[in-house]
Design a protein around this motif. Structure first.
Motif, short mmCIF file in Angstrom:
data_model
loop_
_atom_site.label_atom_id
_atom_site.label_comp_id
_atom_site.label_asym_id
_atom_site.label_seq_id
_atom_site.Cartn_x
_atom_site.Cartn_y
_atom_site.Cartn_z
N ALA A 36 -0.95 -5.29 -6.69
CA ALA A 36 -2.02 -4.61 -7.41
C ALA A 36 -1.70 -3.05 -7.24
N GLY A 38 -3.43 0.71 -7.54
CA GLY A 38 -4.87 1.51 -8.24
C GLY A 38 -4.39 2.71 -8.84
N HIS A 41 -2.63 6.81 -5.29
CA HIS A 41 -2.62 8.16 -4.50
C HIS A 41 -2.38 7.81 -3.14
N SER A 42 -1.72 6.49 -2.74
CA SER A 42 -1.15 6.62 -1.50
C SER A 42 0.21 7.21 -1.21
N SER A 102 -12.54 12.37 -0.01
CA SER A 102 -12.58 13.76 -0.35
C SER A 102 -12.13 14.01 -2.14
N SER A 107 -9.14 4.77 -7.37
CA SER A 107 -9.67 3.62 -7.65
C SER A 107 -10.56 2.87 -6.69
N GLY A 110 -8.31 0.21 -4.70
CA GLY A 110 -7.21 1.00 -3.98
C GLY A 110 -7.60 1.42 -2.79
N THR A 114 -7.04 -0.07 1.83
CA THR A 114 -6.64 0.87 2.81
C THR A 114 -7.56 1.48 3.59
N HIS A 117 -11.83 6.61 3.52
CA HIS A 117 -13.34 7.02 4.20
C HIS A 117 -13.59 8.39 3.73
N VAL A 165 -7.96 -7.79 -6.52
CA VAL A 165 -9.27 -7.81 -6.45
C VAL A 165 -9.65 -7.35 -7.96
N ARG A 323 -12.95 14.47 11.01
CA ARG A 323 -13.99 13.82 10.07
C ARG A 323 -14.65 12.84 11.27
N HIS A 372 -3.79 5.74 9.34
CA HIS A 372 -4.21 5.38 7.86
C HIS A 372 -3.35 4.61 7.23
C1 FAD Z 1 -5.27 14.15 -2.56
C2 FAD Z 1 -5.43 12.96 -2.09
C3 FAD Z 1 -6.73 12.97 -1.10
C4 FAD Z 1 -7.16 11.86 -0.34
N1 FAD Z 1 -8.43 11.74 0.25
C5 FAD Z 1 -8.67 11.12 1.48
C6 FAD Z 1 -9.68 10.91 1.98
O1 FAD Z 1 -10.87 11.69 1.83
N2 FAD Z 1 -10.12 9.79 2.78
C7 FAD Z 1 -9.17 8.85 3.04
O2 FAD Z 1 -9.47 7.81 3.70
N3 FAD Z 1 -8.14 8.73 2.15
C8 FAD Z 1 -7.71 9.75 1.39
N4 FAD Z 1 -6.65 9.70 0.62
C9 FAD Z 1 -5.69 8.30 0.47
C10 FAD Z 1 -6.16 7.33 -0.37
O3 FAD Z 1 -7.74 7.51 -0.71
C11 FAD Z 1 -5.60 6.20 -0.21
O4 FAD Z 1 -4.29 6.16 0.12
C12 FAD Z 1 -6.06 4.99 -1.36
O5 FAD Z 1 -5.68 3.98 -0.92
C13 FAD Z 1 -5.59 5.59 -2.72
O6 FAD Z 1 -6.34 4.49 -3.56
P1 FAD Z 1 -5.43 4.20 -4.83
O7 FAD Z 1 -6.49 3.58 -5.64
O8 FAD Z 1 -4.72 5.33 -5.51
O9 FAD Z 1 -4.64 2.94 -4.70
P2 FAD Z 1 -2.98 2.81 -4.49
O10 FAD Z 1 -2.39 3.77 -3.67
O11 FAD Z 1 -2.27 2.70 -5.85
O12 FAD Z 1 -2.87 1.35 -3.62
C14 FAD Z 1 -3.21 1.06 -2.33
C15 FAD Z 1 -3.60 -0.10 -1.97
O13 FAD Z 1 -4.29 -0.95 -2.50
C16 FAD Z 1 -3.88 -2.05 -3.03
N5 FAD Z 1 -4.64 -2.07 -4.39
C17 FAD Z 1 -4.82 -1.42 -5.07
N6 FAD Z 1 -5.53 -1.92 -6.18
C18 FAD Z 1 -5.94 -3.31 -5.83
C19 FAD Z 1 -6.60 -4.38 -6.42
N7 FAD Z 1 -7.03 -4.33 -7.67
N8 FAD Z 1 -6.54 -5.57 -5.69
C20 FAD Z 1 -6.05 -5.60 -4.65
N9 FAD Z 1 -5.20 -4.47 -3.88
C21 FAD Z 1 -5.22 -3.24 -4.59
C22 FAD Z 1 -2.71 -1.86 -3.50
O14 FAD Z 1 -1.61 -3.01 -3.35
C23 FAD Z 1 -2.14 -0.94 -2.19
O15 FAD Z 1 -2.08 -1.80 -0.92
C24 FAD Z 1 -6.15 10.80 -0.28
C25 FAD Z 1 -5.26 10.72 -1.00
C26 FAD Z 1 -4.90 11.90 -1.79
C27 FAD Z 1 -3.65 11.78 -2.65
#
Ligand code: FAD
Length: 418
Positions: A36, A38, A41-42, A102, A107, A110, A114, A117, A165, A323, A372
């Motif tokens: 999966a 999201g 953004h990781s 932030s 999503s 996603g 991870t 927070h 999920v 934080r 993280h």
């Molecule tokens: C500009 C920026 C600011 C950020 N600020 C913060 C912050 O304030 N606090 C913080 O803690 N982090 C922060 N992050 C990090 C970010 O929140 C995490 O990396 C988060 O996991 C990204 O979510 P995503 O939807 O992009 O997931 P992805 O990066 O696409 O995936 C992350 C994980 O989620 C899993 N996943 C996604 N969808 C599903 C699903 N449907 N079912 C099961 N697993 C799934 C994926 O397999 C993967 O393991 C920030 C990142 C950026 C780029």
């Protein structure tokens, strides 16, 4: 296909965007390798696969995208929605989430996977407020897990390793207003001597710094507002800071147009708790991020240790953020107790960042730091396992739900290898 920051090219260019649960089940059951994805953004390869990625942004599971149970306040949301979309809908129904990250562009599934927070002494990570989820497992069948079920604490921060999920249930509260006040020029010594007091001076506090300057660059205070009024916290000013005279961006010399409203103007929680507005591109994009979460008790030592490295880190940093997060009981939670988060937004120079991370980790890991899951770190996976007392239980759960390792990929594959 690349991630949001474009620092990572995924191992597979195949992406499916199923529109129904039956379509999703066909992909999950029929493909040997699925992961999966999201909103990408990781910063690390946590979401990677050599097989097929599934994105849920178009998935219609036949139910409303958001349903609030009026008797419990629990909101059931489609997992592929972005937090910003969920938040606006929740507010329209008179409800609120306790915390936001932030940026609201990530999503729900996603972010939760991870341990993403926001900040606040009394608020848990976004995963900590999950009370249930629906998970499509390797066979294409859907499993519902709720708080109280034996496997639930292993299934929320799960790095995509248990399945896809499709719905997430979130605890909510009655909606509330927040004001955001930014202060500049807090002397470093004042922060270190009063770390807990400063971080506890509002509902949600973020300290932005470069570590090496004589004063802390900014303190962002987000305060709950009762009855449409409320005052700015006075502590930063008492300790030598001054209220900002114009809207500020977390990065120096960047216009604050993408930021949520500051200057003490009250507004709904979802338009103040995130730093960035949903309708603008967050941050600059040309960046890398790392973050380490530590027991709150280690906070002053951790801050001193990083400040001692300020001259090494400073030239590579765009900004850094301190934080706090309340603890939860999830097996792979990076915040299993009340925690302090030390975040680093780096210039996009991976060789240089890669060289300095081991120094940072050597300073922070002995203090109990956990990296993280979605950001960049160099802690070997063998050492990562040791940071989680319930890791073996998680590995057993992954093996049980996904015996062929269909959902493994990126570093999660090595993490779960024998
Ligand atoms: C500009 C920026 C600011 C950020 N600020 C913060 C912050 O304030 N606090 C913080 O803690 N982090 C922060 N992050 C990090 C970010 O929140 C995490 O990396 C988060 O996991 C990204 O979510 P995503 O939807 O992009 O997931 P992805 O990066 O696409 O995936 C992350 C994980 O989620 C899993 N996943 C996604 N969808 C599903 C699903 N449907 N079912 C099961 N697993 C799934 C994926 O397999 C993967 O393991 C920030 C990142 C950026 C780029």
């Amino acid at each position: 296909m690349k991630n949001w920051a474009a620092n990572l090219t995924y191992s597979s260019a195949r992406v499916e965007r199923p529109r129904t649960l039956a379509e999703l089940a066909g992909i999950v059951a029929g493909e040997p390798r699925v992961r999966a994805l999201g909103s990408r953004h990781s910063f690390c390869d946590v979401a990677d696969t050599k097989g097929v990625h599934v994105q849920l942004d178009l998935l219609d599971d036949g139910r409303a995208s958001l349903e609030v149970d009026p008797s419990t306040g629990v909101a059931s949301v489609r997992a592929g929605l972005r937090y910003g979309e969920v938040a606006a809908d929740l507010h329209a129904q008179g409800r609120a989430l306790a915390a936001m990250a932030s940026l609201p562009h990530i999503s729900v599934a996603g972010a939760v996977a991870t341990g993403t927070h926001g900040s606040g002494d009394g608020t848990r990570s976004l995963a900590g407020d999950v009370v249930g989820l629906e998970l499509m497992t390797a066979s294409g069948e859907t499993l519902t897990l709720r708080r109280g079920d034996a496997d639930f604490p292993g299934s929320v921060v799960a790095l995509g390793a248990l399945g896809v999920v499709t719905r997430v249930e979130l605890a909510t509260a009655p909606t509330f207003d927040v004001r955001q006040d930014v202060f500049t020029g807090l002397p470093w010594d004042a922060l270190i001597e009063n770390l807990d007091a400063v971080l506890g001076s509002a509902y949600s506090v973020s300290v932005f710094t470069s570590w090496f300057e004589p004063d802390v660059r900014m303190v962002w205070c987000k305060s709950r507002v009762a009855d449409g009024a409320g005052v700015a916290p006075s502590l930063p000013v008492d300790l030598g800071a001054t209220p900002a005279t114009q809207p500020m961006h977390p990065l120096p010399d960047v216009a604050a147009v993408a930021c949520t409203e500051q200057g003490g103007v009250p507004g709904p929680w979802f338009e103040r708790l995130p730093h960035f507005r949903l309708d603008f591109t967050p941050s600059l994009g040309e960046e890398l991020q790392s973050e380490y979460l530590l027991p709150r008790t280690a906070g002053p030592d951790a801050v001193r240790a990083v400040r001692a490295l300020g001259d090494r880190l400073g030239p590579l940093l765009l900004t850094s953020e301190i934080r706090t997060i309340a603890g939860d009981d999830l097996w792979l939670s990076t915040t299993p107790e009340d925690s302090l988060a030390l975040h680093f937004t780096w210039k996009q120079d991976w060789p240089a960042v890669r060289a300095v991370l081991p120094e940072l980790e050597a300073a922070l890991l002995p203090l109990g730091a956990r990296p993280h899951w979605g950001k960049l770190f160099t802690v070997p996976v063998t050492a990562l396992r040791g940071l989680y007392p319930r890791f073996d239980d998680f590995a057993e759960l992954a093996e049980r739900l996904d015996p062929t390792g269909k959902f493994r990929g990126g570093y999660v594959e090595t993490l779960l290898a024998e």
